[in-house]
Design a protein around this motif. Sequence first.
Motif, PDB file in Angstrom:
ATOM      1  N   UNK A  38       0.793  -1.229   0.000  1.00  0.00           N
ATOM      2  CA  UNK A  38       0.000   0.000   0.000  1.00  0.00           C
ATOM      3  C   UNK A  38       0.831   1.288   0.000  1.00  0.00           C
ATOM      4  N   UNK A  39       2.140   1.198   0.024  1.00  0.00           N
ATOM      5  CA  UNK A  39       2.973   2.403   0.094  1.00  0.00           C
ATOM      6  C   UNK A  39       2.740   3.329  -1.107  1.00  0.00           C
ATOM      7  N   UNK A  40       2.699   2.835  -2.302  1.00  0.00           N
ATOM      8  CA  UNK A  40       2.359   3.595  -3.518  1.00  0.00           C
ATOM      9  C   UNK A  40       2.938   5.010  -3.540  1.00  0.00           C
ATOM     10  N   UNK A  41       4.242   5.113  -3.524  1.00  0.00           N
ATOM     11  CA  UNK A  41       4.884   6.414  -3.638  1.00  0.00           C
ATOM     12  C   UNK A  41       5.053   7.147  -2.335  1.00  0.00           C
ATOM     13  N   UNK A  42       4.403   6.725  -1.280  1.00  0.00           N
ATOM     14  CA  UNK A  42       4.588   7.361   0.023  1.00  0.00           C
ATOM     15  C   UNK A  42       5.925   6.933   0.609  1.00  0.00           C
ATOM     16  N   UNK A  43       6.444   7.734   1.487  1.00  0.00           N
ATOM     17  CA  UNK A  43       7.697   7.353   2.118  1.00  0.00           C
ATOM     18  C   UNK A  43       7.755   7.922   3.526  1.00  0.00           C
ATOM     19  N   UNK A  44       8.758   7.504   4.243  1.00  0.00           N
ATOM     20  CA  UNK A  44       8.948   7.998   5.596  1.00  0.00           C
ATOM     21  C   UNK A  44       7.915   7.452   6.550  1.00  0.00           C
ATOM     22  N   UNK A  45       7.988   7.900   7.797  1.00  0.00           N
ATOM     23  CA  UNK A  45       7.066   7.408   8.823  1.00  0.00           C
ATOM     24  C   UNK A  45       5.605   7.673   8.486  1.00  0.00           C
ATOM     25  N   UNK A  46       5.337   8.825   7.857  1.00  0.00           N
ATOM     26  CA  UNK A  46       3.946   9.155   7.515  1.00  0.00           C
ATOM     27  C   UNK A  46       3.390   8.199   6.461  1.00  0.00           C
ATOM     28  N   UNK A  47       4.218   7.847   5.481  1.00  0.00           N
ATOM     29  CA  UNK A  47       3.787   6.904   4.446  1.00  0.00           C
ATOM     30  C   UNK A  47       3.530   5.519   5.006  1.00  0.00           C
ATOM     31  N   UNK A  48       4.402   5.088   5.907  1.00  0.00           N
ATOM     32  CA  UNK A  48       4.223   3.780   6.545  1.00  0.00           C
ATOM     33  C   UNK A  48       2.942   3.774   7.373  1.00  0.00           C
ATOM     34  N   UNK A  49       2.732   4.837   8.149  1.00  0.00           N
ATOM     35  CA  UNK A  49       1.533   4.905   8.985  1.00  0.00           C
ATOM     36  C   UNK A  49       0.270   4.936   8.142  1.00  0.00           C
ATOM     37  N   UNK A  50       0.286   5.705   7.059  1.00  0.00           N
ATOM     38  CA  UNK A  50      -0.883   5.776   6.176  1.00  0.00           C
ATOM     39  C   UNK A  50      -1.172   4.415   5.548  1.00  0.00           C
ATOM     40  N   UNK A  51      -0.125   3.707   5.141  1.00  0.00           N
ATOM     41  CA  UNK A  51      -0.309   2.376   4.553  1.00  0.00           C
ATOM     42  C   UNK A  51      -0.853   1.398   5.591  1.00  0.00           C
ATOM     43  N   UNK A  52      -0.355   1.480   6.820  1.00  0.00           N
ATOM     44  CA  UNK A  52      -0.852   0.595   7.876  1.00  0.00           C
ATOM     45  C   UNK A  52      -2.306   0.919   8.205  1.00  0.00           C
TER      46      UNK A  52
END
Length: 59
Positions: free
Chosen positions: A24-38
């Motif tokens: 679900x990461x789809x271009x997101x990165x960093x802690x915010x991207x991980x949290x959003x994917x989770x």
Amino acid sequence: RLTAILRDLPIHWRFFAKTEIFRRMKGGSGPEGVQAAFDAACERFPELPRPRPVREAAE
């Protein structure tokens, strides 16, 4: 953030959660991207346990 999420999950959920987060990461990165994917994985799979909230260190 990924380490904290996986550390606080029951062992039998860790591989599943990691796989879903990466999917679900789809271009997101960093802690915010991980949290959003989770968070997205938790919405799709409500039985996935949510670890306790992260507390920032006192300054």
